[in-house]
Design an enzyme around this catalytic site. Structure first.
Site, mmCIF file in Angstrom:
data_model
loop_
_atom_site.group_PDB
_atom_site.id
_atom_site.type_symbol
_atom_site.label_atom_id
_atom_site.label_comp_id
_atom_site.label_asym_id
_atom_site.label_seq_id
_atom_site.Cartn_x
_atom_site.Cartn_y
_atom_site.Cartn_z
ATOM 1 C CB ALA A 198 12.337 18.426 -88.314
ATOM 2 C CB ILE A 213 2.767 12.977 -89.823
ATOM 3 C CG1 ILE A 213 2.830 14.558 -90.193
ATOM 4 C CG2 ILE A 213 1.072 12.849 -89.734
ATOM 5 C CD1 ILE A 213 2.260 14.847 -91.774
ATOM 6 C CB VAL A 223 4.071 18.182 -89.938
ATOM 7 C CG1 VAL A 223 2.703 18.417 -90.749
ATOM 8 C CG2 VAL A 223 5.216 19.178 -90.340
ATOM 9 C CG ASP A 257 15.310 21.119 -97.009
ATOM 10 O OD1 ASP A 257 16.248 20.429 -97.371
ATOM 11 O OD2 ASP A 257 14.682 21.521 -96.172
#
Length: 510
Positions: A131, A128, A136, A285
């Site tokens: 990065a 999904i 993930v 973050d």
């Protein structure tokens, strides 16, 4: 050990990519840039087509994962890269093509020593999100729970280690040039960055951070942290509760779903203040992709790879500084800076207070949408230069989080005033922490801790000074002058040098 040639080759290669995106212009034009760094930038730019508008984020994405992470860190340092570059870097999208599922399967199975089917009855092979460090996947566990599974990208640890090795080498050389480069302390900045990435590369540590934050945020019921599945979590794999929600940057979808954006914004600000000021442990973050609005009106956070921590004394200073800026007590803010040794003692407190007033008064009472961030940053960074303030790397994560938190809150509610929202929270906390009850409670704790040390101190004294009679006292020893062995090789070398100098003198005179 990496050679100098390798470091220079990497820097030139990266510099070439930066030059093609116009990202070296600021370095070349800044009069404070050390001449050797300016020459290296010109060499990297030689023969390249340079665009009119620098594309910092695109350049770092082209270089690779470590550069992306470094760019996210530098987005908190307008004093290093400039306000425009920092603004561009803050929009850096950490999106990369996903790694092949075969490699992801191998990572999961090697982490747990079993097949993926024994852990999950369903596992979506298409991530999904992918990065620079991890990707993930959605899955269903063998006990029927829907979860998100975060897996490190294959080879990312080695790639980032190589890049940081060169960052450290470059920072050491730049700092050795002195002047403005030394004041900005690039070596400490890289060291801090190294710590951030080390935490991000250990997903089991990320899980522990999420668990700690979940416990802390019980006091803020409007803020939710997902539960960790420890049985399916390891150094390279993290499994946590799946959340269904709307990203906070999709304001139209939030309104259509019936969410109160102003209330969400207030929750976000209070949650951040509780983390940073009360607990000293905060999510560092906080971009839109890591924050969701749940159906029941709560805000949920994910991605706990970058967390910040500050001790109690620093939190007290922080709260007093923020409260002083809100209330216009610039004298007290200046005194705290001197107490914390953020400003060298040879400067004047009242002059520093006046400089803070010049930066703070133009923005007090204004909604965020009317504040010129560029003007404010320009004022603040001129203050740091004028008063020789060294960089405080331990506060960089906090600075980054404050900027990101303000950005998300403003997107939810353009009319929010961060200062006014924070003022009641900070006032109540400071009253409880600086009041007489807190003062005497702290002194009692200190006395109890000191009393507990007394027995151990007595034991140590007894070890070093045993009672008389345990052993007979030693007889007095005479003082004897020790003969030093002559260093004949040194004398011979001096004689040879003297002979050479004498011969040269005779030759010149003759």
């Amino acid at each position: 050990m990496t050679t100098t040639v390798t470091h220079l080759w990497r820097l030139l290669k990266w510099g070439r990519t930066l030059a093609r995106h116009g990202a070296l212009r600021g370095i070349e034009s800044d009069p404070l840039t050390p001449p050797p760094v300016r020459r290296l930038a010109r060499l990297a730019r030689f023969g390249a087509r340079v665009p009119d508008t620098p594309e910092y984020a695109a350049a770092l994405q082209a270089i690779g994962p470590a550069a992306i992470k470094l760019g996210q860190a530098l987005s908190t340092r307008p004093d290093l890269v400039g306000a425009k570059a920092a603004e561009n870097l803050s929009q850096l999208q950490d999106n990369l093509p996903p790694a092949p599922f075969a490699a992801i399967r191998q990572t999961i199975e090697s982490s747990f020593g079993t097949s993926i089917e024994s852990l999950f009855v369903e596992f979506d092979e298409n991530p999904i999100g992918a990065a620079s460090i991890a990707q993930v996947h959605k899955a269903v566990t063998t006990d029927g729970k829907v979860v998100a599974v975060k897996v490190l990208r294959p080879g990312v640890e080695e790639e980032i280690a190589r890049a940081i090795d060169t960052y450290e080498w470059a920072a050491a050389h730049v700092e050795s040039m002195g002047g403005e480069a030394a004041r900005l302390r690039p070596r400490l900045v890289v060291a801090q960055f190294k710590q951030w990435t080390a935490r991000e590369l250990d997903l089991q540590r990320e899980a522990a951070s999420a668990s700690e934050l979940r416990e802390n945020m019980i006091a803020e019921p409007g803020y939710y942290v997902p539960e960790i599945d420890w049985r399916r979590t390891a150094r390279r794999v993290l499994t946590l509760e799946w959340l269904d929600g709307i990203k906070l940057n999709d304001r139209e979808a939030l309104i259509a779903e019936g969410h109160d954006c102003s209330a969400l914004s207030g929750i976000l600000v209070r949650a951040f203040l509780r983390q940073a000021v009360v607990d000293g442990f905060f999510h560092a973050d906080l971009h839109h992709g890591n924050l969701f609005a749940l159906r029941d009106g709560r805000i949920a956070a994910i991605d706990f790879g970058i967390m910040g921590r500050i001790d109690r004394r620093a939190r007290m200073w922080l709260a007093e500084i923020l409260y002083g800026l809100i209330t216009g007590d610039y004298r007290r803010v200046a005194e705290i800076h001197f107490e914390a040794q953020y400003v060298p003692s040879h400067h004047n407190v009242q002059e520093f207070a006046t400089a803070l007033r010049a930066a703070g008064e133009p923005i007090r009472g204004l909604p965020v949408k009317e504040i010129s961030v560029g003007r404010m940053l320009e004022s603040l960074f001129s203050i740091t230069r004028d008063f020789d303030m060294p960089t405080q790397p331990h506060l960089l994560l906090l600075q980054k989080s404050m900027v990101m938190n303000e950005g998300v809150a403003t997107a939810l509610d353009p009319d929010i005033n961060m200062w006014e929202t924070a003022e009641p929270f900070l006032r109540d906390w400071l009253r409880s922490e600086l009041g007489p009850e807190a003062y005497y409670a702290d002194r009692i704790v200190e006395l109890v801790r000191a009393a507990k040390l007394v027995p151990e101190l007595i034991k140590r004294i007894d070890q070093y000074y045993p009672p008389f009679g345990a052993a007979p006292p030693p007889p007095p020893l005479p003082e004897i002058a020790v003969i030093q062995r002559p260093r004949w090789a040194g004398y011979g070398l001096v004689a040879l040098i003297g002979a050479a100098v004498g011969a040269a003198a005779i030759f010149l005179v003759g």
